[in-house]
Design a protein around this motif. Structure first.
Motif, PDB file in Angstrom:
ATOM      1  N   VAL A 189       3.125  44.571  67.680  1.00  0.00           N
ATOM      2  CA  VAL A 189       3.859  45.814  67.552  1.00  0.00           C
ATOM      3  C   VAL A 189       3.506  46.932  66.775  1.00  0.00           C
ATOM      4  CG1 VAL A 189       6.162  46.515  66.760  1.00  0.00           C
ATOM      5  CG2 VAL A 189       5.779  44.180  67.752  1.00  0.00           C
ATOM      6  N   ALA A 190       2.585  46.795  65.727  1.00  0.00           N
ATOM      7  CA  ALA A 190       1.947  47.960  64.980  1.00  0.00           C
ATOM      8  C   ALA A 190       0.867  48.504  65.970  1.00  0.00           C
ATOM      9  CB  ALA A 190       1.376  47.265  63.651  1.00  0.00           C
ATOM     10  N   GLU A 191       0.022  47.708  66.656  1.00  0.00           N
ATOM     11  CA  GLU A 191      -0.816  48.220  67.609  1.00  0.00           C
ATOM     12  C   GLU A 191      -0.212  48.908  68.489  1.00  0.00           C
ATOM     13  OE1 GLU A 191      -4.108  44.845  66.712  1.00  0.00           O
ATOM     14  OE2 GLU A 191      -2.798  44.640  68.522  1.00  0.00           O
ATOM     15  N   TYR A 192       0.813  48.483  69.248  1.00  0.00           N
ATOM     16  CA  TYR A 192       1.704  49.229  70.119  1.00  0.00           C
ATOM     17  C   TYR A 192       2.083  50.521  69.882  1.00  0.00           C
ATOM     18  CZ  TYR A 192       5.321  50.446  73.430  1.00  0.00           C
ATOM     19  OH  TYR A 192       6.218  51.264  74.271  1.00  0.00           O
ATOM     20  N   GLN A 193       2.408  50.667  68.391  1.00  0.00           N
ATOM     21  CA  GLN A 193       3.095  51.999  67.852  1.00  0.00           C
ATOM     22  C   GLN A 193       1.730  52.943  67.533  1.00  0.00           C
ATOM     23  OE1 GLN A 193       6.284  52.769  67.347  1.00  0.00           O
ATOM     24  NE2 GLN A 193       5.106  54.883  67.313  1.00  0.00           N
ATOM     25  N   ARG A 194       0.554  52.321  67.489  1.00  0.00           N
ATOM     26  CA  ARG A 194      -0.668  53.218  67.141  1.00  0.00           C
ATOM     27  C   ARG A 194      -0.946  53.839  68.698  1.00  0.00           C
ATOM     28  NH1 ARG A 194      -4.411  52.657  62.904  1.00  0.00           N
ATOM     29  NH2 ARG A 194      -3.625  51.424  61.409  1.00  0.00           N
ATOM     30  N   VAL A 195      -1.002  52.840  69.512  1.00  0.00           N
ATOM     31  CA  VAL A 195      -0.994  53.614  70.715  1.00  0.00           C
ATOM     32  C   VAL A 195       0.009  54.466  71.343  1.00  0.00           C
ATOM     33  CG1 VAL A 195      -1.316  53.019  73.470  1.00  0.00           C
ATOM     34  CG2 VAL A 195      -2.233  51.340  71.769  1.00  0.00           C
ATOM     35  N   ALA A 196       1.096  54.446  70.919  1.00  0.00           N
ATOM     36  CA  ALA A 196       1.933  55.231  71.358  1.00  0.00           C
ATOM     37  C   ALA A 196       1.978  56.445  70.692  1.00  0.00           C
ATOM     38  CB  ALA A 196       3.539  54.609  71.058  1.00  0.00           C
ATOM     39  N   ASP A 197       1.473  56.450  69.209  1.00  0.00           N
ATOM     40  CA  ASP A 197       1.416  57.712  68.487  1.00  0.00           C
ATOM     41  C   ASP A 197       0.203  58.535  69.001  1.00  0.00           C
ATOM     42  OD1 ASP A 197       3.573  56.951  67.177  1.00  0.00           O
ATOM     43  OD2 ASP A 197       2.286  56.044  65.468  1.00  0.00           O
ATOM     44  N   LEU A 198      -0.781  57.519  69.392  1.00  0.00           N
ATOM     45  CA  LEU A 198      -2.200  58.470  69.941  1.00  0.00           C
ATOM     46  C   LEU A 198      -1.709  59.097  71.069  1.00  0.00           C
ATOM     47  CD1 LEU A 198      -5.121  56.007  69.173  1.00  0.00           C
ATOM     48  CD2 LEU A 198      -4.913  58.500  68.697  1.00  0.00           C
ATOM     49  N   LEU A 199      -1.086  58.556  72.085  1.00  0.00           N
ATOM     50  CA  LEU A 199      -0.575  59.176  73.534  1.00  0.00           C
ATOM     51  C   LEU A 199       0.123  60.386  73.009  1.00  0.00           C
ATOM     52  CD1 LEU A 199      -0.045  55.845  75.591  1.00  0.00           C
ATOM     53  CD2 LEU A 199      -1.847  57.474  75.923  1.00  0.00           C
ATOM     54  N   ALA A 200       0.984  60.282  72.303  1.00  0.00           N
ATOM     55  CA  ALA A 200       1.858  61.487  71.937  1.00  0.00           C
ATOM     56  C   ALA A 200       1.026  62.535  71.362  1.00  0.00           C
ATOM     57  CB  ALA A 200       3.009  60.916  71.037  1.00  0.00           C
ATOM     58  N   LEU A 201      -0.113  62.373  70.684  1.00  0.00           N
ATOM     59  CA  LEU A 201      -0.887  63.504  70.092  1.00  0.00           C
ATOM     60  C   LEU A 201      -1.529  64.369  71.242  1.00  0.00           C
ATOM     61  CD1 LEU A 201      -2.998  61.888  67.279  1.00  0.00           C
ATOM     62  CD2 LEU A 201      -0.934  63.427  66.990  1.00  0.00           C
ATOM     63  N   PHE A 202      -1.450  63.823  72.457  1.00  0.00           N
ATOM     64  CA  PHE A 202      -1.988  64.689  73.396  1.00  0.00           C
ATOM     65  C   PHE A 202      -0.846  65.460  74.232  1.00  0.00           C
ATOM     66  CE2 PHE A 202      -5.146  61.345  73.090  1.00  0.00           C
ATOM     67  CZ  PHE A 202      -6.448  62.242  73.097  1.00  0.00           C
ATOM     68  N   GLY A 203       0.352  65.210  73.881  1.00  0.00           N
ATOM     69  CA  GLY A 203       1.213  65.992  74.252  1.00  0.00           C
ATOM     70  C   GLY A 203       1.884  65.938  75.579  1.00  0.00           C
ATOM     71  N   GLY A 204       1.588  65.117  76.357  1.00  0.00           N
ATOM     72  CA  GLY A 204       2.167  64.539  77.703  1.00  0.00           C
ATOM     73  C   GLY A 204       0.736  64.390  78.703  1.00  0.00           C
ATOM     74  N   PRO A 205       0.919  64.509  79.953  1.00  0.00           N
ATOM     75  CA  PRO A 205      -0.086  63.894  80.833  1.00  0.00           C
ATOM     76  C   PRO A 205      -1.094  64.799  80.604  1.00  0.00           C
ATOM     77  CG  PRO A 205       2.114  63.988  81.838  1.00  0.00           C
ATOM     78  CD  PRO A 205       2.356  64.379  80.437  1.00  0.00           C
ATOM     79  N   ARG A 206      -2.291  64.201  81.087  1.00  0.00           N
ATOM     80  CA  ARG A 206      -3.635  64.956  81.037  1.00  0.00           C
ATOM     81  C   ARG A 206      -4.383  64.880  82.298  1.00  0.00           C
ATOM     82  NH1 ARG A 206      -5.342  68.168  76.777  1.00  0.00           N
ATOM     83  NH2 ARG A 206      -3.827  67.881  75.112  1.00  0.00           N
ATOM     84  N   GLU A 207      -4.337  65.831  83.238  1.00  0.00           N
ATOM     85  CA  GLU A 207      -5.135  65.481  84.491  1.00  0.00           C
ATOM     86  C   GLU A 207      -6.467  65.133  84.260  1.00  0.00           C
ATOM     87  OE1 GLU A 207      -5.554  68.120  88.381  1.00  0.00           O
ATOM     88  OE2 GLU A 207      -3.716  68.465  87.116  1.00  0.00           O
ATOM     89  N   GLY A 208      -7.110  64.303  85.256  1.00  0.00           N
ATOM     90  CA  GLY A 208      -8.238  63.749  85.168  1.00  0.00           C
ATOM     91  C   GLY A 208      -8.499  62.432  84.197  1.00  0.00           C
ATOM     92  N   TYR A 209      -7.432  62.036  83.630  1.00  0.00           N
ATOM     93  CA  TYR A 209      -7.444  60.912  82.961  1.00  0.00           C
ATOM     94  C   TYR A 209      -6.419  59.914  83.371  1.00  0.00           C
ATOM     95  CZ  TYR A 209      -9.809  63.555  79.190  1.00  0.00           C
ATOM     96  OH  TYR A 209     -11.077  64.238  78.640  1.00  0.00           O
ATOM     97  N   ALA A 210      -7.124  58.692  83.860  1.00  0.00           N
ATOM     98  CA  ALA A 210      -6.181  57.567  84.601  1.00  0.00           C
ATOM     99  C   ALA A 210      -5.136  57.297  83.647  1.00  0.00           C
ATOM    100  CB  ALA A 210      -7.078  56.383  84.898  1.00  0.00           C
ATOM    101  N   TYR A 211      -5.084  57.036  82.465  1.00  0.00           N
ATOM    102  CA  TYR A 211      -4.185  56.569  81.639  1.00  0.00           C
ATOM    103  C   TYR A 211      -3.616  57.651  80.882  1.00  0.00           C
ATOM    104  CZ  TYR A 211      -6.004  52.308  83.014  1.00  0.00           C
ATOM    105  OH  TYR A 211      -6.421  51.192  83.849  1.00  0.00           O
ATOM    106  N   LEU A 212      -3.953  58.576  80.468  1.00  0.00           N
ATOM    107  CA  LEU A 212      -3.369  59.655  79.646  1.00  0.00           C
ATOM    108  C   LEU A 212      -2.350  60.504  80.736  1.00  0.00           C
ATOM    109  CD1 LEU A 212      -6.051  61.421  77.407  1.00  0.00           C
ATOM    110  CD2 LEU A 212      -4.189  59.916  76.854  1.00  0.00           C
ATOM    111  N   SER A 213      -2.782  60.414  81.989  1.00  0.00           N
ATOM    112  CA  SER A 213      -1.991  60.943  82.976  1.00  0.00           C
ATOM    113  C   SER A 213      -0.575  60.573  82.932  1.00  0.00           C
ATOM    114  CB  SER A 213      -2.533  61.027  84.216  1.00  0.00           C
ATOM    115  OG  SER A 213      -2.769  59.937  84.889  1.00  0.00           O
ATOM    116  N   ASP A 214      -0.325  59.418  82.534  1.00  0.00           N
ATOM    117  CA  ASP A 214       0.889  58.484  82.749  1.00  0.00           C
ATOM    118  C   ASP A 214       1.306  57.984  81.490  1.00  0.00           C
ATOM    119  OD1 ASP A 214       3.431  57.822  83.446  1.00  0.00           O
ATOM    120  OD2 ASP A 214       2.810  57.149  85.172  1.00  0.00           O
TER     121      ASP A 214
END
Length: 96
Positions: free
Chosen positions: A58-83
């Motif tokens: 759960v703690a690792e999940y939260q770390r992933v979620a927090d990191l994804l949130a730092l990007f401020g939303g979808p990023r074109e050109g990235y398979a996983y950051l895009s969604d």
């Protein structure tokens, strides 16, 4: 975007997950981190978590979620950051 936080948190997640990834993959991810390629690093870290259904805590999940949130939303050109919501939905969370 807080680049210091992004750098520190992405590297910390990499080191936490390092024992669940092939050594050559970890080495490549460390090079991305060292070069400041944090988008590529986070996108690449998400790949084995989703595709291999790597169990994370759960703690690792939260770390992933927090990191994804730092990007401020979808990023074109990235398979996983895009969604990011799809990534989070597909993560396999197990006991701590």
């Amino acid at each position: 975007m807080d680049l210091v936080k992004l750098n520190n948190d992405s590297r910390a997640l990499l080191e936490i997950l390092a024992d669940r990834l092939p050594p050559e993959t970890v080495a490549g991810y460390r090079r991305l981190s060292d070069a400041g390629e944090w988008g590529e690093l986070v996108d690449s870290l998400c790949a084995p978590l989703v595709r291999r259904r790597t169990t994370i805590t759960v703690a690792e999940y939260q770390r992933v979620a927090d990191l994804l949130a730092l990007f401020g939303g979808p990023r074109e050109g990235y398979a996983y950051l895009s969604d990011p919501q799809d990534v989070l939905a597909k993560l396999t969370v197990g006991p701590s």
